[in-house]
Structure formats: structure tokens, C-alpha cells
Scaffold this motif. Structure first.
Motif, PDB file in Angstrom:
ATOM      1  N   ARG A 180      -9.594  23.094  47.464  1.00 54.34           N
ATOM      2  CA  ARG A 180      -9.075  22.922  46.106  1.00 54.34           C
ATOM      3  C   ARG A 180      -9.402  21.537  45.568  1.00 54.34           C
ATOM      4  O   ARG A 180      -9.915  21.393  44.445  1.00 54.34           O
ATOM      5  CB  ARG A 180      -7.562  23.147  46.101  1.00 54.34           C
TER       6      ARG A 180
ATOM      7  N   ALA B 208     -13.570  33.277  43.986  1.00 55.97           N
ATOM      8  CA  ALA B 208     -12.782  33.473  42.771  1.00 55.97           C
ATOM      9  C   ALA B 208     -11.655  34.485  42.959  1.00 55.97           C
ATOM     10  O   ALA B 208     -10.866  34.714  42.041  1.00 55.97           O
ATOM     11  CB  ALA B 208     -13.693  33.928  41.636  1.00 55.97           C
TER      12      ALA B 208
ATOM     13  N   PHE C 225     -15.643  18.112  42.513  1.00 58.63           N
ATOM     14  CA  PHE C 225     -16.992  18.580  42.191  1.00 58.63           C
ATOM     15  C   PHE C 225     -17.106  18.936  40.705  1.00 58.63           C
ATOM     16  O   PHE C 225     -18.087  18.593  40.041  1.00 58.63           O
ATOM     17  CB  PHE C 225     -17.337  19.789  43.061  1.00 58.63           C
ATOM     18  N   GLY C 226     -16.099  19.612  40.184  1.00 60.25           N
ATOM     19  CA  GLY C 226     -16.129  20.009  38.782  1.00 60.25           C
ATOM     20  C   GLY C 226     -16.110  18.826  37.848  1.00 60.25           C
ATOM     21  O   GLY C 226     -16.895  18.759  36.883  1.00 60.25           O
ATOM     22  N   VAL C 227     -15.219  17.860  38.094  1.00 60.04           N
ATOM     23  CA  VAL C 227     -15.129  16.670  37.232  1.00 60.04           C
ATOM     24  C   VAL C 227     -16.413  15.858  37.305  1.00 60.04           C
ATOM     25  O   VAL C 227     -16.972  15.438  36.279  1.00 60.04           O
ATOM     26  CB  VAL C 227     -13.914  15.819  37.636  1.00 60.04           C
TER      27      VAL C 227
ATOM     28  N   MET D 182     -13.178  21.162  45.003  1.00 64.36           N
ATOM     29  CA  MET D 182     -13.654  21.835  43.798  1.00 64.36           C
ATOM     30  C   MET D 182     -13.300  21.039  42.541  1.00 64.36           C
ATOM     31  O   MET D 182     -14.095  20.955  41.593  1.00 64.36           O
ATOM     32  CB  MET D 182     -13.062  23.239  43.713  1.00 64.36           C
ATOM     33  N   ILE D 183     -12.097  20.450  42.542  1.00 68.07           N
ATOM     34  CA  ILE D 183     -11.710  19.623  41.394  1.00 68.07           C
ATOM     35  C   ILE D 183     -12.645  18.426  41.266  1.00 68.07           C
ATOM     36  O   ILE D 183     -13.151  18.119  40.176  1.00 68.07           O
ATOM     37  CB  ILE D 183     -10.252  19.164  41.529  1.00 68.07           C
TER      38      ILE D 183
ATOM     39  N   THR E 204     -19.471  16.831  38.272  1.00 65.95           N
ATOM     40  CA  THR E 204     -20.618  17.534  37.700  1.00 65.95           C
ATOM     41  C   THR E 204     -20.541  17.565  36.182  1.00 65.95           C
ATOM     42  O   THR E 204     -21.560  17.393  35.488  1.00 65.95           O
ATOM     43  CB  THR E 204     -20.683  18.968  38.255  1.00 65.95           C
ATOM     44  N   GLY E 205     -19.337  17.772  35.639  1.00 66.98           N
ATOM     45  CA  GLY E 205     -19.180  17.782  34.184  1.00 66.98           C
ATOM     46  C   GLY E 205     -19.548  16.452  33.567  1.00 66.98           C
ATOM     47  O   GLY E 205     -20.254  16.396  32.538  1.00 66.98           O
TER      48      GLY E 205
ATOM     49  N   CYS F 268     -29.568  20.040  33.211  1.00 64.91           N
ATOM     50  CA  CYS F 268     -28.280  20.693  33.495  1.00 64.91           C
ATOM     51  C   CYS F 268     -28.479  22.129  33.979  1.00 64.91           C
ATOM     52  O   CYS F 268     -27.802  22.578  34.916  1.00 64.91           O
ATOM     53  CB  CYS F 268     -27.405  20.681  32.240  1.00 64.91           C
TER      54      CYS F 268
ATOM     55  N   THR G 270     -27.340  24.659  42.422  1.00 67.80           N
ATOM     56  CA  THR G 270     -26.070  24.880  43.114  1.00 67.80           C
ATOM     57  C   THR G 270     -25.942  26.317  43.590  1.00 67.80           C
ATOM     58  O   THR G 270     -25.579  26.592  44.739  1.00 67.80           O
ATOM     59  CB  THR G 270     -24.898  24.533  42.183  1.00 67.80           C
TER      60      THR G 270
ATOM     61  N   ILE H 252     -27.375  23.651  37.678  1.00 66.57           N
ATOM     62  CA  ILE H 252     -26.552  24.844  37.896  1.00 66.57           C
ATOM     63  C   ILE H 252     -27.273  25.832  38.809  1.00 66.57           C
ATOM     64  O   ILE H 252     -26.697  26.367  39.768  1.00 66.57           O
ATOM     65  CB  ILE H 252     -26.199  25.505  36.546  1.00 66.57           C
TER      66      ILE H 252
END
Length: 534
Positions: free
Chosen positions: A371, A31, A377-379, A374-375, A381-382, A400, A407, A404
Motif C-alpha cells: 500500500r 485491483a 510510486f503513484g505520487v 503504491m502510494i 510517477t505523477g 509519459c 511499467t 506507462i
């Protein structure tokens, strides 16, 4: 199945929190935030494809392998004919001009000598041809000439050994995930992630760590040695530190010594007398017996300890050394003694390796991969979490949360083991996330089936976890077997994928089965619901 006493809950939460805490330094680093220096700082290393690193191309000289084969055959011939019954005496023996040739003192023993020497030649595994050609000349001279098939086989074996030694030196524990592969017949490609300075890698690989113990020939005249003249069967060596030990050449017996390939262990330490750094070596059974014989037969004579062709010490043999242990002293620092011990333990390089290419790999491509990864993975997982919430309600919430925690636990365990994350490792990471969701789907669907059969809520949940756990464990055992095989027989990125997969399987089973069951058990005890929505 749903009974969780207090001590068990504390134990499971302790495991979870420790693993999650270990992931915090890596998460703050990703981060862009700073981690307090006073706290433990386990980190995940990024691989060469994600963070850049050092790339080195090493090349071996096949001619050196040829010379080593000639010297080895010369010594084998001497020993074999000396052990013959009755002993076969030879006169001059030479390994010049690419052959090993010798003359018998008694020409009538030529057939017996040929039989003895013939046993030293074998069929080359690559082609099935002989590795040495044996010829008798002038009735009393035997000439051994290495064949092309034998030379090719020796080069292949030397490069395989060198590749393994390089791998042991760089990554004895298998956690840095270096890429070490053969290129062509005599080259090795080495890529080490996270190491931006190729010079550091060169220093680590530069020492051949070829250790030898050879008797010093005290009959050689200094005036002859200064002109490069040595008695037959000798060779000239020099001290590694001429300014301290003297630059005068030394004559040692070329054959009959002990080589470092008979070492069993090497450890750094300090001399009891002056507290100077030393390296203590231990021979294997065969090497210990040979060392005891060498020292017993040469009491009060000097012998040279030679490392990579340079003399580091030449002590006198005061008494026989029969314990199989010796000490190497020299101008060592604590770091150099430790590095020498590591190199000796990992084995000597069978051939010198020359750096023909070196470069640092930048992290630009890796940053873009991270990058986009991560995009994605985020989409993904969401969307997955939304689906679980809509499909399973409260049980979807538990799924859920488990996802988390799973991970974060994977990241924490990887950081604790100081492993390296590569693109294949990310693939293994995503695969375990999917496996974790699959486990909860099996459990939830099984609970739904048990409710449809008329079982009460508590019984349906208990049977759902019990029956689904069998299928989950069976499926994951097969994955662990496959990952274990990849770890032991793979290298570089393949091994990294296997490491992440095994860690992910363990954490996914723990979170998807154990943690969610503990949460559901607590909710059932508190709420005592008459029905559940699945």
C-alpha cells in the motif's frame, strides 16, 4: 534511423501488446477484480515479505557425517591396498569406536601399507592440519583416527552441498525466489513465498534421495537375520513396503556397491510390460563402468536397490548391464515417480535434515508495504510525468506514454516468467522506471542541442536519437553486467532484484528508444512541422 516500414511497426506493436496482455491478470488481481477463467492466466508471485509463505528451519546431525567419513575411508583403504603392486592383503578391518583399523596378513608389508594409506589423508582446508591421524600399533595394525579439523571440514562441505541440493529442489529455475541460507554450523533456513502450508515444503525436502545399489548376501541365514546377526561386512536392510514385498530383513554387502552420486540423469516413465510407473536412471561415465563391472561379475545374483535406507527392489542380475542405464521399479504413482526423478537429478542430500521449526508467515506486513509502495510510486510517477509534460511538450507526452507501457511490460514479462516480486524487486522496478526517464531526457536534450545548431527538424530528431542511443546503450550494458553477476552469485532477494533489473533495462530501452522513435517518426511524416518546441 526514422524509417519504420509497415512490417516493423506491426512487429513492435505485437511485442508491446503481448507483454501488456500478460500483465492484465496480475493487474486485475491487484485491483481485487476477477480474471476470466477461460483466458490465459499468467501471474506474478509475491514474495514472503509481501504475501507471506512458509518458513522451515532444518538441522543436520554432525554424527552422521562422522559415520559416513569412516565408511568412506574403510572402502578407500580396501581399494587402495588391493590396487597396490604387489597387492597388500589385510585381515580384519573395522570402523567401530570412531576409528578405522585393520591388520595386515604380512607384518613385513607394514611400511608399504602405511605409504599407500598415507595418500588417502589430506590437509584440512579450514586449518591446514591433517584430516586423519595415522598410527601403527603392535607392528601389524594401522589405526586411522579423524581429527577435529577434518570433521569440521566435512561438516562444512556436507552443509554446503545440502544447501545447494535444497535450493535445486525448491527452485531449479530460479523464479520462485526462495531464501535458503546457512544458520550456524549445521542448520539451514528455508523460506518459500506463496506457500502457506509448511507440510508441502516438508514433503518436498523430506526425502534424502540417497540411492544405492548393493549386492545381496544370500548366505545369511533368516534365523540369524531375525535376531539381528549378520555375516562380517554385511548390514541389515528392510523393504520400503513391507505389506507388499514382505517384512523379512535382508542382508546386503555394506561396501563395494554403487552410490547415486554417480548419476547423470533420472527421468520418470512407464514399464513396457505392465505400464507401471518407473524411474529410468543414467550413470555418468565412471558410474556406468562401475555398474557394468558389478553386473558382469555377479550374473544370476540378486542386488538391492536401496533408497534412503529402504529396499525398493531386489532383482536378479540376468545379464551384464553395460549401457550405463537402469530402471527403478516399485510401488510408484506417476507423481511419486516424477518427484523421485526430480530429487535424484538434483542430487542426494549428503546428510539427513530434521525439521526443528516450521511456521507460516502472514501477509499483514507485506500488505502495508504494498500500500505504501503504491502510494509512493503513484505520487512520484505523477510528479515525474507532470515535469516531463511541462518541459518537453509533445515529446513529454511520448515520454509519459512510454513510461506507462514500460511499467506494464515489466509486469507482463515477470508474469510470463512466473517470477516472484519481493521488496528488493520493487526497488529494482522503481530503478528501471528512473532509467527509462533518463533515456528520454538524454534524447530530448540532444534533439534540443541539434536544433540550436541550426539543423532542420527531421535531421535534429534523427541525430538526437542516434547520438543519445550510444550513451543509453553503454550505460545500460554496464547495468546488465552488474545485474547478471548478482543473478549468478546472489540468492533469494538479491537474485530477485537482479531479475527485475534486467527485465526493466530491456523494456526501458525498447520503450524509451524504439517506441518513442517510431511515434515521432510517424508524427513527422504526417505533420511535417517546420519547428518543434522542446
Amino acid at each position: 534511423m526514422l524509417d519504420f516500414p509497415r512490417w516493423k511497426q506491426v512487429w513492435f506493436w505485437a511485442i508491446t501488446l503481448i507483454a501488456c496482455f500478460a500483465a492484465l491478470p496480475s493487474l486485475t488481481s491487484f485491483a481485487g477484480a476477477a480474471w476470466p477463467s477461460a483466458l490465459p492466466d499468467p501471474r506474478i508471485n509475491l514474495g514472503l515479505d509481501l504475501a507471506g509463505g512458509s518458513h522451515i528451519l532444518l538441522e543436520a546431525n554432525p554424527d552422521q557425517v562422522k559415520r559416513q567419513r569412516l565408511e568412506s575411508m574403510e572402502e578407500d583403504v580396501r581399494n587402495r591396498l588391493k590396487q597396490a603392486e604387489p597387492q597388500i592383503r589385510i585381515g580384519d578391518i573395522s570402523s567401530k569406536d570412531g576409528t578405522v583399523s585393520f591388520i595386515l596378513d604380512d607384518p613385513t608389508r607394514i611400511d608399504a601399507a602405511r605409504e599407500q594409506v598415507q595418500t588417502l589423508t589430506n590437509g584440512a582446508q579450514l586449518t591446514g592440519q591433517r584430516d586423519w591421524d595415522l598410527q601403527v600399533m603392535d607392528g601389524n595394525r594401522i589405526v586411522l583416527t579423524p581429527t577435529r579439523a577434518g570433521i569440521d571440514q566435512a561438516v562444512v562441505q556436507a552443509m554446503e552441498t545440502a544447501t545447494e541440493v535444497v535450493r535445486k529442489r525448491i527452485d531449479a529455475l530460479g523464479t520462485r525466489e526462495p531464501t535458503i541460507i546457512r544458520q550456524g554450523s549445521n542448520r539451514i533456513v528455508v523460506q518459500v513465498p506463496g506457500l502457506s502450508d509448511p507440510a508441502a515444503l516438508k514433503n518436498q525436502l523430506g526425502q534424502t534421495a540417497k540411492l544405492e545399489f548393493k549386492l545381496v548376501d544370500t548366505t545369511a541365514l533368516p534365523s540369524d537375520l531375525a535376531q539381528g546377526i549378520v555375516p562380517p561386512g554385511d548390514e541389515i536392510v528392510y523393504y520400503a513396503n513391507p505389506s507388499k514385498d514382505g517384512a523379512a530383513p535382508m542382508a546386503v554387502k555394506r561396501l563395494g556397491g554403487i552410490k547415486g552420486d554417480q548419476l547423470a540423469d533420472a527421468k520418470p516413465g512407464n514399464d513396457d510390460r505392465d505400464n507401471q510407473p518407473i524411474v529410468t536412471i543414467t550413470f555418468d561415465q565412471q558410474g556406468g563402468a562401475k555398474f557394468a563391472k558389478l553386473t558382469s561379475e555377479n550374473v544370476n545374483k540378486p542386488f538391492a536397490i536401496i533408497l534412503d535406507g529402504k529396499v525398493i527392489s531386489a532383482p536378479n542380475i540376468i545379464e551384464p548391464i553395460i549401457g550405463g542405464t537402469a530402471r527403478i521399479s516399485g510401488s510408484f504413482t506417476a507423481d511419486s515417480a516424477n518427484q523421485l526423478a526430480i530429487n535424484l537429478r538434483s542430487g542426494a542430500l549428503p546428510v539427513d535434515l530434521k525439521v526443528v521449526e516450521e511456521r507460516s508467515v502472514g501477509p499483514d506486513l507485506g500488505a502495508d508495504s504494498i500500500r505504501k509502495g503504491m502510494i509512493a510510486f503513484g505520487v512520484g510517477t505523477g510528479a515525474l510525468m507532470l515535469f516531463m509534460l511541462l518541459t518537453y511538450g509533445r515529446f513529454g507526452v511520448y515520454t509519459c506514454l512510454a513510461l506507462i507501457i514500460n511499467t506494464v511490460m515489466i509486469l507482463g514479462i515477470m508474469a510470463g516468467l512466473n517470477t516472484t516480486l519481493t521488496l528488493p524487486g520493487i526497488a529494482g522496478f522503481v530503478l528501471t522506471i528512473g532509467a527509462a526517464v533518463d533515456a528520454n531526457v538524454l534524447i530530448n536534450e540532444r534533439i534540443r542541442e541539434e536544433r540550436a545548431r541550426g539543423r532542420r527538424v527531421h535531421q535534429a530528431v534523427e541525430m538526437g536519437y542516434k547520438e543519445a542511443s550510444r550513451a543509453i546503450f553503454d550505460a545500460n550494458i554496464t547495468n546488465i553486467i552488474a545485474a547478471t553477476l548478482m543473478f549468478f552469485f546472489g540468492s533469494g532477494p538479491v537474485k530477485g532484484f537482479a531479475v527485475v533489473l534486467v527485465i526493466g533495462i530491456a523494456t526501458s530501452v525498447f520503450t524509451a528508444v524504439t517506441l518513442t522513435r517510431m511515434w515521432v517518426s510517424g508524427w513527422l511524416r504526417r505533420a511535417r512541422p517546420s519547428d518543434i518546441v522542446l
